[in-house]
Each structure stands twice: as C-alpha cells, then as structure tokens.
Design a protein around this motif. Sequence first.
Motif, PDB file in Angstrom:
ATOM      1  N   MET A   1      39.124  14.245  34.257  1.00 38.07           N
ATOM      2  CA  MET A   1      40.438  15.239  33.762  1.00 38.07           C
ATOM      3  C   MET A   1      39.975  16.623  34.577  1.00 38.07           C
ATOM      4  N   TYR A   2      40.932  16.915  35.462  1.00 42.07           N
ATOM      5  CA  TYR A   2      40.719  18.182  36.056  1.00 42.07           C
ATOM      6  C   TYR A   2      41.744  19.393  35.283  1.00 42.07           C
ATOM      7  N   LEU A   3      41.135  20.552  35.128  1.00 40.33           N
ATOM      8  CA  LEU A   3      41.679  21.581  34.621  1.00 40.33           C
ATOM      9  C   LEU A   3      42.488  22.382  35.559  1.00 40.33           C
ATOM     10  N   GLU A   4      43.817  22.375  35.338  1.00 37.67           N
ATOM     11  CA  GLU A   4      44.783  23.306  36.362  1.00 37.67           C
ATOM     12  C   GLU A   4      45.163  24.722  35.445  1.00 37.67           C
ATOM     13  N   SER A   5      45.142  25.477  36.360  1.00 36.17           N
ATOM     14  CA  SER A   5      45.359  27.057  35.783  1.00 36.17           C
ATOM     15  C   SER A   5      45.606  27.710  37.069  1.00 36.17           C
ATOM     16  N   ASN A   6      45.460  29.025  36.587  1.00 29.87           N
ATOM     17  CA  ASN A   6      45.726  29.794  37.763  1.00 29.87           C
ATOM     18  C   ASN A   6      44.238  29.884  38.627  1.00 29.87           C
ATOM     19  N   ASN A   7      44.342  29.068  39.497  1.00 33.11           N
ATOM     20  CA  ASN A   7      42.695  28.795  40.177  1.00 33.11           C
ATOM     21  C   ASN A   7      42.295  30.079  40.734  1.00 33.11           C
ATOM     22  N   LYS A   8      43.085  30.876  41.601  1.00 36.44           N
ATOM     23  CA  LYS A   8      42.552  32.062  41.827  1.00 36.44           C
ATOM     24  C   LYS A   8      41.749  33.145  40.884  1.00 36.44           C
ATOM     25  N   GLU A   9      42.674  33.384  39.912  1.00 39.16           N
ATOM     26  CA  GLU A   9      42.266  34.402  38.795  1.00 39.16           C
ATOM     27  C   GLU A   9      40.799  33.551  37.979  1.00 39.16           C
ATOM     28  N   PHE A  10      41.178  32.417  37.828  1.00 38.16           N
ATOM     29  CA  PHE A  10      39.695  31.786  37.351  1.00 38.16           C
ATOM     30  C   PHE A  10      38.709  31.855  38.235  1.00 38.16           C
ATOM     31  N   GLY A  11      38.910  31.570  39.348  1.00 37.98           N
ATOM     32  CA  GLY A  11      37.696  31.839  40.317  1.00 37.98           C
ATOM     33  C   GLY A  11      37.179  33.195  40.490  1.00 37.98           C
ATOM     34  N   ARG A  12      37.993  34.254  40.372  1.00 36.07           N
ATOM     35  CA  ARG A  12      37.431  35.547  40.434  1.00 36.07           C
ATOM     36  C   ARG A  12      36.825  35.675  39.064  1.00 36.07           C
ATOM     37  N   TRP A  13      36.953  35.470  38.090  1.00 35.50           N
ATOM     38  CA  TRP A  13      36.369  35.414  36.773  1.00 35.50           C
ATOM     39  C   TRP A  13      35.205  34.836  36.921  1.00 35.50           C
ATOM     40  N   ILE A  14      35.096  33.430  37.198  1.00 36.34           N
ATOM     41  CA  ILE A  14      33.704  32.940  37.571  1.00 36.34           C
ATOM     42  C   ILE A  14      32.722  33.696  38.234  1.00 36.34           C
ATOM     43  N   LYS A  15      33.177  34.207  39.247  1.00 36.79           N
ATOM     44  CA  LYS A  15      32.371  35.030  40.510  1.00 36.79           C
ATOM     45  C   LYS A  15      31.935  36.375  39.717  1.00 36.79           C
ATOM     46  N   LYS A  16      32.711  36.913  38.807  1.00 35.91           N
ATOM     47  CA  LYS A  16      32.497  38.228  38.080  1.00 35.91           C
ATOM     48  C   LYS A  16      31.427  38.110  37.102  1.00 35.91           C
ATOM     49  N   LEU A  17      31.618  36.879  36.306  1.00 34.69           N
ATOM     50  CA  LEU A  17      30.406  36.460  35.690  1.00 34.69           C
ATOM     51  C   LEU A  17      29.218  36.212  36.115  1.00 34.69           C
ATOM     52  N   ARG A  18      29.117  35.618  37.050  1.00 32.25           N
ATOM     53  CA  ARG A  18      27.974  35.232  38.104  1.00 32.25           C
ATOM     54  C   ARG A  18      27.523  36.605  38.557  1.00 32.25           C
ATOM     55  N   THR A  19      28.209  37.613  39.284  1.00 27.44           N
ATOM     56  CA  THR A  19      27.800  38.566  39.973  1.00 27.44           C
ATOM     57  C   THR A  19      27.139  39.660  38.987  1.00 27.44           C
ATOM     58  N   ASP A  20      27.863  39.721  37.672  1.00 25.41           N
ATOM     59  CA  ASP A  20      27.582  40.826  36.732  1.00 25.41           C
ATOM     60  C   ASP A  20      26.139  40.189  36.146  1.00 25.41           C
ATOM     61  N   LYS A  21      25.907  38.839  36.162  1.00 18.67           N
ATOM     62  CA  LYS A  21      24.547  38.563  35.595  1.00 18.67           C
ATOM     63  C   LYS A  21      23.464  38.613  36.776  1.00 18.67           C
ATOM     64  N   GLY A  22      23.593  39.037  37.909  1.00 14.88           N
ATOM     65  CA  GLY A  22      22.754  39.131  39.059  1.00 14.88           C
ATOM     66  C   GLY A  22      22.382  37.682  39.604  1.00 14.88           C
ATOM     67  N   ILE A  23      23.240  36.871  39.597  1.00 13.64           N
ATOM     68  CA  ILE A  23      23.051  35.378  39.996  1.00 13.64           C
ATOM     69  C   ILE A  23      23.582  35.149  41.407  1.00 13.64           C
ATOM     70  N   GLY A  24      23.055  34.797  42.306  1.00 15.78           N
ATOM     71  CA  GLY A  24      23.437  34.278  43.477  1.00 15.78           C
ATOM     72  C   GLY A  24      24.325  33.008  43.435  1.00 15.78           C
TER      73      GLY A  24
END
Length: 87
Positions: A1-24
């Motif tokens: 099963m694949y999750l469909e959503s607003n991919n661009k916003e979700f991608g930005r959210w994942i990237k923000k979580l990653r960068t806020d935690k200082g993870i490359g």
Amino acid sequence: MYLESNNKEFGRWIKKLRTDKGIGLRELSRMASISPSHLSIIESGIKSLSLKKLKSLCLCLGVEYKQAFQFMNILQEIPTVMDNMNK
C-alpha cells in the motif's frame, strides 16, 4: 500500500524533521534503509512512499505514525493503515 497525499508538503515536512534533528540525508537514508536518491525524491515531493518506508522514517525521526497521518490529512484511515503496518 502506498500513501497518497500532498507529496510536496509531506516531503518538506520530512526534510524539516531531518534537518531540525541535524541528520544528513545520507545518514537518514542509511538509518531507514532507503537509498539516498529515493529519500531525496520523497523529500522533494516527486514520489509518495510505502507504509514500510513511512514506518522506518517515523522510527528514525522519532515521530509517531499518528503525527505523519495527521500531517497527510488521512486521520480517518488510521485503523486500516495501522493494521496493514503490523503485517
């Protein structure tokens, strides 16, 4: 099963979580067993992700599944999605 959503916003959210935690990007991709190129595509919103990849990213980023589902506005699907994640 694949999750469909607003991919661009979700991608930005994942990237923000990653960068806020200082993870490359490469570090998270290694932690989550996702190729760096695939993670980059997810973060840029070009591609959605599977439940398995979502589960892995959530664990690595310290995010509960519910937060990801709330962000993707599919809260009403949580029982079904959670059942599938446990398979």
